[in-house]
Motif scaffolding. Sequence first.
Motif, PDB file in Angstrom:
ATOM      1  N   ASP A  32       0.842  -1.180   0.000  1.00 51.13           N
ATOM      2  CA  ASP A  32       0.000   0.000   0.000  1.00 51.13           C
ATOM      3  C   ASP A  32       0.891   1.249   0.000  1.00 51.13           C
ATOM      4  O   ASP A  32       1.732   1.405   0.893  1.00 51.13           O
ATOM      5  CB  ASP A  32      -0.898  -0.018   1.236  1.00 51.13           C
ATOM      6  CG  ASP A  32      -1.853   1.143   1.312  1.00 51.13           C
ATOM      7  OD1 ASP A  32      -1.872   1.991   0.391  1.00 51.13           O
ATOM      8  OD2 ASP A  32      -2.602   1.217   2.308  1.00 51.13           O
ATOM      9  N   PRO A  33       0.730   2.146  -0.972  1.00 48.51           N
ATOM     10  CA  PRO A  33       1.547   3.371  -0.990  1.00 48.51           C
ATOM     11  C   PRO A  33       1.442   4.192   0.293  1.00 48.51           C
ATOM     12  O   PRO A  33       2.408   4.840   0.689  1.00 48.51           O
ATOM     13  CB  PRO A  33       0.992   4.152  -2.185  1.00 48.51           C
ATOM     14  CG  PRO A  33       0.434   3.103  -3.083  1.00 48.51           C
ATOM     15  CD  PRO A  33      -0.119   2.038  -2.161  1.00 48.51           C
ATOM     16  N   LEU A  46       2.254   6.516  -6.959  1.00 52.23           N
ATOM     17  CA  LEU A  46       1.261   5.741  -7.698  1.00 52.23           C
ATOM     18  C   LEU A  46       1.337   4.248  -7.389  1.00 52.23           C
ATOM     19  O   LEU A  46       0.316   3.579  -7.307  1.00 52.23           O
ATOM     20  CB  LEU A  46       1.439   5.964  -9.203  1.00 52.23           C
ATOM     21  CG  LEU A  46       1.374   7.434  -9.654  1.00 52.23           C
ATOM     22  CD1 LEU A  46       1.710   7.544 -11.127  1.00 52.23           C
ATOM     23  CD2 LEU A  46       0.014   8.025  -9.337  1.00 52.23           C
ATOM     24  N   VAL A  47       2.555   3.728  -7.229  1.00 50.14           N
ATOM     25  CA  VAL A  47       2.778   2.314  -6.937  1.00 50.14           C
ATOM     26  C   VAL A  47       3.915   2.213  -5.935  1.00 50.14           C
ATOM     27  O   VAL A  47       4.887   2.964  -6.015  1.00 50.14           O
ATOM     28  CB  VAL A  47       3.144   1.518  -8.222  1.00 50.14           C
ATOM     29  CG1 VAL A  47       3.479   0.077  -7.907  1.00 50.14           C
ATOM     30  CG2 VAL A  47       2.024   1.590  -9.248  1.00 50.14           C
ATOM     31  N   ALA A  48       3.789   1.286  -4.995  1.00 51.00           N
ATOM     32  CA  ALA A  48       4.856   1.042  -4.021  1.00 51.00           C
ATOM     33  C   ALA A  48       5.085  -0.462  -3.913  1.00 51.00           C
ATOM     34  O   ALA A  48       4.154  -1.246  -4.011  1.00 51.00           O
ATOM     35  CB  ALA A  48       4.487   1.620  -2.662  1.00 51.00           C
ATOM     36  N   LEU A  65       2.156  -1.564 -14.269  1.00 50.17           N
ATOM     37  CA  LEU A  65       3.407  -0.822 -14.094  1.00 50.17           C
ATOM     38  C   LEU A  65       4.021  -0.489 -15.452  1.00 50.17           C
ATOM     39  O   LEU A  65       4.542   0.604 -15.655  1.00 50.17           O
ATOM     40  CB  LEU A  65       4.390  -1.610 -13.226  1.00 50.17           C
ATOM     41  CG  LEU A  65       5.643  -0.868 -12.795  1.00 50.17           C
ATOM     42  CD1 LEU A  65       5.318   0.411 -12.043  1.00 50.17           C
ATOM     43  CD2 LEU A  65       6.509  -1.778 -11.943  1.00 50.17           C
ATOM     44  N   GLY A  66       3.949  -1.419 -16.394  1.00 51.54           N
ATOM     45  CA  GLY A  66       4.444  -1.161 -17.744  1.00 51.54           C
ATOM     46  C   GLY A  66       3.705  -0.011 -18.407  1.00 51.54           C
ATOM     47  O   GLY A  66       4.308   0.847 -19.069  1.00 51.54           O
ATOM     48  N   LYS A  67       2.390   0.045 -18.234  1.00 52.94           N
ATOM     49  CA  LYS A  67       1.599   1.149 -18.778  1.00 52.94           C
ATOM     50  C   LYS A  67       1.969   2.464 -18.101  1.00 52.94           C
ATOM     51  O   LYS A  67       2.042   3.508 -18.748  1.00 52.94           O
ATOM     52  CB  LYS A  67       0.105   0.892 -18.589  1.00 52.94           C
ATOM     53  CG  LYS A  67      -0.477  -0.051 -19.584  1.00 52.94           C
ATOM     54  CD  LYS A  67      -1.981  -0.157 -19.361  1.00 52.94           C
ATOM     55  CE  LYS A  67      -2.610  -1.044 -20.403  1.00 52.94           C
ATOM     56  NZ  LYS A  67      -4.071  -1.153 -20.228  1.00 52.94           N
ATOM     57  N   LEU A  68       2.197   2.413 -16.796  1.00 54.50           N
ATOM     58  CA  LEU A  68       2.575   3.607 -16.060  1.00 54.50           C
ATOM     59  C   LEU A  68       3.910   4.150 -16.574  1.00 54.50           C
ATOM     60  O   LEU A  68       4.049   5.352 -16.821  1.00 54.50           O
ATOM     61  CB  LEU A  68       2.674   3.300 -14.558  1.00 54.50           C
ATOM     62  CG  LEU A  68       3.040   4.476 -13.683  1.00 54.50           C
ATOM     63  CD1 LEU A  68       1.973   4.687 -12.638  1.00 54.50           C
ATOM     64  CD2 LEU A  68       4.365   4.231 -13.013  1.00 54.50           C
TER      65      LEU A  68
END
Length: 124
Positions: free
Chosen positions: A16-17, A35-37, A115-118
Amino acid sequence: MIDFSNGALFKLAQCDPAEIAPQVQQLLLDNEQILVAAKTIRDFVVFTDKRIIAVNVQGMTGKKRDFTSLPYSKVQSFSVETAGTFDLDAELDLWFSGLGKVRFEFKGRFDITYLGKLIAHHVL
């Protein structure tokens, strides 16, 4: 700076970020959002809307930390490898100008396609 030349530096699990945010809040720019952690037992990586911050926790007490900032603007190319039937780890390889290849390995049910899209959104 973290030595990214050792190949796979981290085996990361998504988290969770909000759990990580207090530990990097002082480094974030105004309006920069996590956005991601993902984390290991001690180390962690956050993907913000501006960069990647890799944190290497050092020493017995964990008070010493190395924060490496990897801006998306320096990414020349990237590769995403999804998990398979027998190889359950997903991988993200990034090639940075002036730094070379950085690899992150993710274990478990990490959503590597998101994650790749991000990354694509911020690099392309």
